[in-house]
Design a protein around this motif. Structure first.
Motif, PDB file in Angstrom:
ATOM      1  N   ASN A   1       0.819  -1.206   0.000  1.00  0.00           N
ATOM      2  CA  ASN A   1       0.000   0.000   0.000  1.00  0.00           C
ATOM      3  C   ASN A   1       0.858   1.264   0.000  1.00  0.00           C
ATOM      4  O   ASN A   1       0.525   2.253  -0.650  1.00  0.00           O
ATOM      5  CB  ASN A   1      -0.945   0.011   1.202  1.00  0.00           C
ATOM      6  N   GLU A   2       1.980   1.241   0.730  1.00  0.00           N
ATOM      7  CA  GLU A   2       2.869   2.401   0.753  1.00  0.00           C
ATOM      8  C   GLU A   2       3.428   2.685  -0.641  1.00  0.00           C
ATOM      9  O   GLU A   2       3.464   3.832  -1.093  1.00  0.00           O
ATOM     10  CB  GLU A   2       4.014   2.164   1.723  1.00  0.00           C
TER      11      GLU A   2
ATOM     12  N   PHE B   1       3.103   5.408  -6.067  1.00  0.00           N
ATOM     13  CA  PHE B   1       2.839   5.199  -7.490  1.00  0.00           C
ATOM     14  C   PHE B   1       1.766   6.150  -7.994  1.00  0.00           C
ATOM     15  O   PHE B   1       1.925   6.794  -9.038  1.00  0.00           O
ATOM     16  CB  PHE B   1       2.404   3.746  -7.733  1.00  0.00           C
ATOM     17  N   PHE B   2       0.672   6.264  -7.253  1.00  0.00           N
ATOM     18  CA  PHE B   2      -0.430   7.113  -7.710  1.00  0.00           C
ATOM     19  C   PHE B   2      -0.080   8.595  -7.639  1.00  0.00           C
ATOM     20  O   PHE B   2      -0.601   9.392  -8.426  1.00  0.00           O
ATOM     21  CB  PHE B   2      -1.708   6.806  -6.928  1.00  0.00           C
ATOM     22  N   GLU B   3       0.800   8.980  -6.736  1.00  0.00           N
ATOM     23  CA  GLU B   3       1.271  10.364  -6.714  1.00  0.00           C
ATOM     24  C   GLU B   3       1.991  10.699  -8.022  1.00  0.00           C
ATOM     25  O   GLU B   3       1.788  11.761  -8.618  1.00  0.00           O
ATOM     26  CB  GLU B   3       2.221  10.579  -5.533  1.00  0.00           C
ATOM     27  N   ILE B   4       2.858   9.794  -8.448  1.00  0.00           N
ATOM     28  CA  ILE B   4       3.602   9.990  -9.691  1.00  0.00           C
ATOM     29  C   ILE B   4       2.669   9.884 -10.898  1.00  0.00           C
ATOM     30  O   ILE B   4       2.745  10.673 -11.841  1.00  0.00           O
ATOM     31  CB  ILE B   4       4.743   8.964  -9.798  1.00  0.00           C
TER      32      ILE B   4
ATOM     33  N   ILE C   1      -8.380  -3.654  -5.044  1.00  0.00           N
ATOM     34  CA  ILE C   1      -7.002  -4.148  -4.921  1.00  0.00           C
ATOM     35  C   ILE C   1      -6.472  -3.971  -3.509  1.00  0.00           C
ATOM     36  O   ILE C   1      -5.999  -4.926  -2.877  1.00  0.00           O
ATOM     37  CB  ILE C   1      -6.083  -3.425  -5.935  1.00  0.00           C
ATOM     38  N   LYS C   2      -6.547  -2.771  -2.996  1.00  0.00           N
ATOM     39  CA  LYS C   2      -5.994  -2.450  -1.678  1.00  0.00           C
ATOM     40  C   LYS C   2      -6.512  -3.359  -0.560  1.00  0.00           C
ATOM     41  O   LYS C   2      -5.699  -3.848   0.252  1.00  0.00           O
ATOM     42  CB  LYS C   2      -6.291  -0.985  -1.353  1.00  0.00           C
ATOM     43  N   PRO C   3      -7.834  -3.624  -0.467  1.00  0.00           N
ATOM     44  CA  PRO C   3      -8.313  -4.446   0.661  1.00  0.00           C
ATOM     45  C   PRO C   3      -7.673  -5.834   0.713  1.00  0.00           C
ATOM     46  O   PRO C   3      -7.455  -6.375   1.797  1.00  0.00           O
ATOM     47  CB  PRO C   3      -9.822  -4.553   0.388  1.00  0.00           C
ATOM     48  N   TYR C   4      -7.332  -6.392  -0.435  1.00  0.00           N
ATOM     49  CA  TYR C   4      -6.791  -7.754  -0.459  1.00  0.00           C
ATOM     50  C   TYR C   4      -5.306  -7.785  -0.122  1.00  0.00           C
ATOM     51  O   TYR C   4      -4.819  -8.699   0.546  1.00  0.00           O
ATOM     52  CB  TYR C   4      -7.027  -8.380  -1.836  1.00  0.00           C
ATOM     53  N   PHE C   5      -4.560  -6.776  -0.562  1.00  0.00           N
ATOM     54  CA  PHE C   5      -3.099  -6.803  -0.420  1.00  0.00           C
ATOM     55  C   PHE C   5      -2.583  -5.806   0.616  1.00  0.00           C
ATOM     56  O   PHE C   5      -1.374  -5.572   0.694  1.00  0.00           O
ATOM     57  CB  PHE C   5      -2.435  -6.526  -1.778  1.00  0.00           C
ATOM     58  N   LEU C   6      -3.469  -5.233   1.413  1.00  0.00           N
ATOM     59  CA  LEU C   6      -3.116  -4.162   2.341  1.00  0.00           C
ATOM     60  C   LEU C   6      -1.981  -4.535   3.287  1.00  0.00           C
ATOM     61  O   LEU C   6      -1.082  -3.738   3.559  1.00  0.00           O
ATOM     62  CB  LEU C   6      -4.359  -3.750   3.140  1.00  0.00           C
TER      63      LEU C   6
ATOM     64  N   ASN D   1       3.880  -6.983   2.359  1.00  0.00           N
ATOM     65  CA  ASN D   1       5.016  -6.274   1.789  1.00  0.00           C
ATOM     66  C   ASN D   1       4.997  -6.535   0.296  1.00  0.00           C
ATOM     67  O   ASN D   1       4.570  -7.617  -0.150  1.00  0.00           O
ATOM     68  CB  ASN D   1       6.328  -6.765   2.388  1.00  0.00           C
ATOM     69  N   ILE D   2       5.483  -5.590  -0.479  1.00  0.00           N
ATOM     70  CA  ILE D   2       5.337  -5.730  -1.929  1.00  0.00           C
ATOM     71  C   ILE D   2       6.111  -6.931  -2.473  1.00  0.00           C
ATOM     72  O   ILE D   2       5.701  -7.559  -3.446  1.00  0.00           O
ATOM     73  CB  ILE D   2       5.750  -4.430  -2.655  1.00  0.00           C
ATOM     74  N   ASP D   3       7.234  -7.274  -1.828  1.00  0.00           N
ATOM     75  CA  ASP D   3       8.012  -8.417  -2.311  1.00  0.00           C
ATOM     76  C   ASP D   3       7.481  -9.753  -1.803  1.00  0.00           C
ATOM     77  O   ASP D   3       8.011 -10.803  -2.129  1.00  0.00           O
ATOM     78  CB  ASP D   3       9.487  -8.258  -1.946  1.00  0.00           C
ATOM     79  N   GLU D   4       6.407  -9.713  -0.994  1.00  0.00           N
ATOM     80  CA  GLU D   4       5.795 -10.948  -0.494  1.00  0.00           C
ATOM     81  C   GLU D   4       4.669 -11.438  -1.398  1.00  0.00           C
ATOM     82  O   GLU D   4       4.188 -12.559  -1.235  1.00  0.00           O
ATOM     83  CB  GLU D   4       5.219 -10.716   0.907  1.00  0.00           C
TER      84      GLU D   4
END
Length: 382
Positions: free
Chosen positions: A80-81, A86-89, A111-116, A119-122
């Motif tokens: 999420n972080e 990403f969305f800022e850019i 998307i967010k509720p499922y992967f909140l 960690n992105i590499d997990e």
């Protein structure tokens, strides 16, 4: 916490080392050849270490290098972080505002509720496939593919920044439509785009009043998109050259660029439309815009027109269809009448005629009497 802990981070010409001393974190800088030592005041623990890596050190890099698009640190980054960054850019990349808002809404809801908590590499292909399958239980294949495309943008950006070694979504097969139920002929008739026939058009025009009447007439005679029509000013209308300049559209009260570069175009004014436009101009002679709402302002959205159109169809007992079918009616009727397909494509703002034919050729139908007459002329040579 090991008091001899040392972590190093390098970005551009900046090097930052995290050291522990007296159970506190210290930062050791090398910037432009100069060494700077500073205490963070943070107690040495896992929570503060994550804060250093995720927020404080990236901000230091950004301040010292002047680079607003920083390289993300490679450990302990929550999905999420990263997505927020990403969305800022993404928002500043020139994407149209309503598209940004729609895509961000998809992220927040699907998307967010499922992967909140990941960690992105997990995130692995297995979790992604489970996510996709859950969506397929509720939504159409086309809709899930759209949701998937947003997630793919995020994960691709993480891959490009060397945060993950591979985009795990690339290992998950696209949703398949193979098992979807085939539609019967009567079902196709119900769900396909359905232009209005001549009798319906006459009935609609006979019963439409005020702005709705003129809006319908313009759409039927030009094939313009609804958002393009409510954006028109009288400066866009050139009666001498008999054409309308189309280079803007309105979405949620904001006037912006049209859908694509090919949508920037001139639309010809046919004689019947010229008469109606001059009639509308007499009614709105003091206004900049062709269409002004009851609040004496340009329309916030074409949705207001669409609602009035829907109500009109109901009142005159015509099968409910969305406003866009007026555009389809223009295209299909022009093709059926044998007009130049290149001219029709340019009027619609399509990139090329292949798009026009792909979308509208299937609507070109001979009436049964003509079809049967033509069949009688076909004689096999055997």
């Amino acid at each position: 916490m090991n008091k001899n802990l040392i972590l190093k981070f390098i970005y551009d010409n900046v090097r930052v080392t995290i050291r522990t001393r007296y159970n506190k974190y210290y930062l050791d800088f090398i910037f432009n050849g100069k060494r700077i030592k500073r205490s963070t005041g943070l107690v040495a623990n896992e929570t503060n270490l994550k804060e250093l890596k995720r927020n404080i050190i990236p901000e230091i890099f950004k301040t010292l290098t002047g680079n607003t698009i920083i390289e993300y640190l490679k450990k302990d980054i929550l999905f999420n972080e990263f997505s927020i960054k990403f969305f800022e850019i993404y928002k500043g990349s020139g994407v149209r505002e309503h598209i940004y808002e729609a895509n961000y809404s998809i992220y927040e809801k699907q998307i967010k509720p499922y992967f909140l908590k990941y960690n992105i590499d997990e995130i692995k292909p297995l979790q992604l496939e489970e996510w996709q399958n859950k969506l397929l239980d509720k939504y159409s294949t086309h809709t899930v593919i759209r949701y998937r495309s947003i997630l793919n943008l995020i994960l691709n950006k993480a891959f490009e920044n060397d945060i993950i070694n591979i985009n795990p979504l690339s290992k998950v097969k696209y949703p398949s439509s193979i098992n979807k139920k085939f539609k019967k002929l009567d079902e196709l008739e119900e769900t396909e785009i359905h232009p209005f026939n001549k009798d319906e058009i006459l009935k609609i025009l006979d019963n439409a009043k005020g702005n709705l009447y003129y809006f319908i007439y313009i759409m039927l005679c030009t094939g313009m998109r609804p958002g393009e029509i409510i954006s028109l000013t009288w400066n866009d209308i050139n009666f001498e050259k008999k054409r309308i300049a189309v280079d803007k559209t309105t979405v949620r009260g904001k006037i912006g660029n049209v859908k694509t570069q090919s949508s920037v175009r001139y639309v010809d004014i046919i004689p019947a439309l010229e008469k109606e436009l001059k009639s509308l101009q007499e009614l709105n002679i003091s206004d900049k815009y062709l269409f002004i709402s009851n609040y004496k302002k340009p329309y916030y959205s074409h949705i207001v027109i669409a609602k009035h159109f829907k109500k009109l169809l109901f009142n005159i007992n015509i099968k409910d269809r969305n406003l866009y079918n007026l555009r389809h009616t223009f295209a299909s009727s022009m093709i059926t009448a044998g007009h130049n397909i290149l001219w029709i494509s340019q009027m619609l703002g399509h990139k090329d005629i292949s798009i026009t034919m792909k979308v509208y050729a299937r609507f070109v139908k001979e009436d049964d009497e003509k079809r049967i007459e033509n069949l009688s002329k076909i004689v096999p040579n055997f």
